[in-house]
Design a protein around this motif. Structure first.
Motif, PDB file in Angstrom:
ATOM      1  N   LEU A 161       6.910  -3.704  -1.481  1.00  0.00           N
ATOM      2  CA  LEU A 161       6.563  -2.956  -2.690  1.00  0.00           C
ATOM      3  C   LEU A 161       6.149  -1.534  -2.349  1.00  0.00           C
ATOM      4  N   ASP A 162       6.167  -0.718  -3.366  1.00  0.00           N
ATOM      5  CA  ASP A 162       5.562   0.608  -3.332  1.00  0.00           C
ATOM      6  C   ASP A 162       4.282   0.491  -4.127  1.00  0.00           C
ATOM      7  N   LEU A 163       3.169   0.858  -3.513  1.00  0.00           N
ATOM      8  CA  LEU A 163       1.912   0.853  -4.237  1.00  0.00           C
ATOM      9  C   LEU A 163       1.914   2.057  -5.156  1.00  0.00           C
ATOM     10  N   LEU A 164       1.641   1.835  -6.423  1.00  0.00           N
ATOM     11  CA  LEU A 164       1.714   2.867  -7.467  1.00  0.00           C
ATOM     12  C   LEU A 164       3.176   3.266  -7.640  1.00  0.00           C
ATOM     13  N   ASP A 165       3.448   4.507  -8.004  1.00  0.00           N
ATOM     14  CA  ASP A 165       4.817   5.014  -8.123  1.00  0.00           C
ATOM     15  C   ASP A 165       4.779   6.524  -7.934  1.00  0.00           C
ATOM     16  N   PRO A 166       5.931   7.149  -7.699  1.00  0.00           N
ATOM     17  CA  PRO A 166       5.946   8.590  -7.384  1.00  0.00           C
ATOM     18  C   PRO A 166       5.262   9.489  -8.413  1.00  0.00           C
ATOM     19  N   SER A 167       5.110   9.057  -9.653  1.00  0.00           N
ATOM     20  CA  SER A 167       4.470   9.917 -10.656  1.00  0.00           C
ATOM     21  C   SER A 167       2.940   9.879 -10.570  1.00  0.00           C
ATOM     22  N   HIS A 168       2.381   8.935  -9.809  1.00  0.00           N
ATOM     23  CA  HIS A 168       0.925   8.812  -9.716  1.00  0.00           C
ATOM     24  C   HIS A 168       0.387   9.747  -8.632  1.00  0.00           C
ATOM     25  N   PRO A 169      -0.717  10.470  -8.895  1.00  0.00           N
ATOM     26  CA  PRO A 169      -1.256  11.436  -7.921  1.00  0.00           C
ATOM     27  C   PRO A 169      -1.676  10.813  -6.582  1.00  0.00           C
ATOM     28  N   GLN A 170      -1.995   9.529  -6.560  1.00  0.00           N
ATOM     29  CA  GLN A 170      -2.417   8.906  -5.302  1.00  0.00           C
ATOM     30  C   GLN A 170      -1.299   8.128  -4.607  1.00  0.00           C
ATOM     31  N   TYR A 171      -0.073   8.276  -5.095  1.00  0.00           N
ATOM     32  CA  TYR A 171       1.080   7.633  -4.465  1.00  0.00           C
ATOM     33  C   TYR A 171       1.222   8.184  -3.047  1.00  0.00           C
ATOM     34  N   ASN A 172       1.362   7.285  -2.062  1.00  0.00           N
ATOM     35  CA  ASN A 172       1.395   7.756  -0.672  1.00  0.00           C
ATOM     36  C   ASN A 172       2.736   7.536   0.039  1.00  0.00           C
ATOM     37  N   HIS A 173       3.766   7.177  -0.690  1.00  0.00           N
ATOM     38  CA  HIS A 173       5.123   7.020  -0.164  1.00  0.00           C
ATOM     39  C   HIS A 173       5.247   5.932   0.901  1.00  0.00           C
ATOM     40  N   LYS A 174       4.254   5.066   1.016  1.00  0.00           N
ATOM     41  CA  LYS A 174       4.307   3.993   2.010  1.00  0.00           C
ATOM     42  C   LYS A 174       4.841   2.721   1.367  1.00  0.00           C
ATOM     43  N   LYS A 175       5.834   2.139   2.014  1.00  0.00           N
ATOM     44  CA  LYS A 175       6.330   0.826   1.598  1.00  0.00           C
ATOM     45  C   LYS A 175       5.409  -0.202   2.244  1.00  0.00           C
ATOM     46  N   LEU A 176       4.905  -1.137   1.453  1.00  0.00           N
ATOM     47  CA  LEU A 176       4.018  -2.164   1.985  1.00  0.00           C
ATOM     48  C   LEU A 176       4.735  -3.503   2.032  1.00  0.00           C
ATOM     49  N   GLU A 177       4.365  -4.325   3.018  1.00  0.00           N
ATOM     50  CA  GLU A 177       4.901  -5.678   3.153  1.00  0.00           C
ATOM     51  C   GLU A 177       3.751  -6.644   3.297  1.00  0.00           C
ATOM     52  N   PHE A 178       3.884  -7.788   2.656  1.00  0.00           N
ATOM     53  CA  PHE A 178       2.878  -8.840   2.764  1.00  0.00           C
ATOM     54  C   PHE A 178       3.576 -10.152   3.085  1.00  0.00           C
ATOM     55  N   GLU A 179       3.108 -10.812   4.136  1.00  0.00           N
ATOM     56  CA  GLU A 179       3.650 -12.128   4.471  1.00  0.00           C
ATOM     57  C   GLU A 179       2.954 -13.223   3.678  1.00  0.00           C
ATOM     58  N   GLU A 180       1.691 -12.978   3.336  1.00  0.00           N
ATOM     59  CA  GLU A 180       0.933 -13.967   2.562  1.00  0.00           C
ATOM     60  C   GLU A 180       0.877 -13.527   1.108  1.00  0.00           C
ATOM     61  N   TYR A 181       1.480 -14.334   0.250  1.00  0.00           N
ATOM     62  CA  TYR A 181       1.513 -14.041  -1.178  1.00  0.00           C
ATOM     63  C   TYR A 181       1.876 -15.312  -1.929  1.00  0.00           C
ATOM     64  N   ASP A 182       1.659 -15.291  -3.226  1.00  0.00           N
ATOM     65  CA  ASP A 182       2.043 -16.392  -4.115  1.00  0.00           C
ATOM     66  C   ASP A 182       2.886 -15.829  -5.229  1.00  0.00           C
ATOM     67  N   LEU A 183       3.648 -16.686  -5.862  1.00  0.00           N
ATOM     68  CA  LEU A 183       4.356 -16.351  -7.089  1.00  0.00           C
ATOM     69  C   LEU A 183       3.736 -17.238  -8.165  1.00  0.00           C
ATOM     70  N   ARG A 184       3.118 -16.612  -9.179  1.00  0.00           N
ATOM     71  CA  ARG A 184       2.391 -17.366 -10.203  1.00  0.00           C
ATOM     72  C   ARG A 184       2.797 -16.928 -11.595  1.00  0.00           C
ATOM     73  N   GLU A 185       2.519 -17.822 -12.535  1.00  0.00           N
ATOM     74  CA  GLU A 185       2.697 -17.476 -13.940  1.00  0.00           C
ATOM     75  C   GLU A 185       1.409 -16.818 -14.413  1.00  0.00           C
ATOM     76  N   ILE A 186       1.518 -15.597 -14.886  1.00  0.00           N
ATOM     77  CA  ILE A 186       0.365 -14.823 -15.357  1.00  0.00           C
ATOM     78  C   ILE A 186       0.627 -14.458 -16.808  1.00  0.00           C
ATOM     79  N   LYS A 187      -0.408 -14.552 -17.632  1.00  0.00           N
ATOM     80  CA  LYS A 187      -0.267 -14.169 -19.039  1.00  0.00           C
ATOM     81  C   LYS A 187      -0.475 -12.659 -19.147  1.00  0.00           C
TER      82      LYS A 187
END
Length: 160
Positions: A64-90
């Motif tokens: 993922l990209d944290l935030l997006d290019p239009s956000h002032p704190q966007y740092n252009h770093k692609k992040l990867e996570f090995e530990e994550y879940d896929l859940r149903e969120i309302k």
């Protein structure tokens, strides 16, 4: 509940406002604006280009990209996570959506806590971070008439 029990419970929990500046030490994000939302169960953080990949060794990761290019704190770093879940969120409008959820550290006041954050495109929302009940429970009392309580506390601590 007895008055002295109420007082003791309030002393153990910190008061926060409806909006707070929080930091994510593991994500290299300092003082980003977060909406405190007691109506939401899970906290959320704004991300873009969220997708799952399989590495050559067969390990699945969420990218993922944290935030997006239009956000002032966007740092252009692609992040990867090995530990994550896929859940149903309302969602805020009551629709169930499948979202990736990661654990990361968040700083409030002088405390660093670990919390779960769903990854979602919040570009159409005013605040890039949403703090839900699961992170707040047992730790904080929300005073909706206030904002940036943690920042003011940190500034007072620095002056001492």
């Amino acid at each position: 509940m007895k008055e002295d029990t109420k007082d003791k419970l309030s002393l153990e929990k910190k008061v926060i406002g409806r909006r707070e500046l929080v930091s994510f030490p593991e994500l290299n994000i300092d003082e980003i604006e977060a909406k405190v939302d007691t109506g939401a169960f899970t906290s959320a953080i704004h991300c873009s280009d969220i997708h799952e990949e399989t590495k050559p060794d067969g390990t699945k990761v969420i990218c993922l990209d944290l935030l997006d290019p239009s956000h002032p704190q966007y740092n252009h770093k692609k992040l990867e996570f090995e530990e994550y879940d896929l859940r149903e969120i309302k969602s805020s409008i009551g629709e169930k959506q499948e979202r990736y959820v990661i654990k990361t550290k968040i700083r409030f006041f002088d405390e660093v806590l670990e919390g779960e954050f769903s990854l979602s495109d919040r570009s159409d929302m005013k605040y890039p971070v949403l703090i839900g009940r699961k992170l707040l429970k047992g730790r904080f009392i929300v005073d909706v008439s206030r904002k940036n309580v943690a920042r003011k506390f940190n500034n007072r601590q620095k002056k001492k």
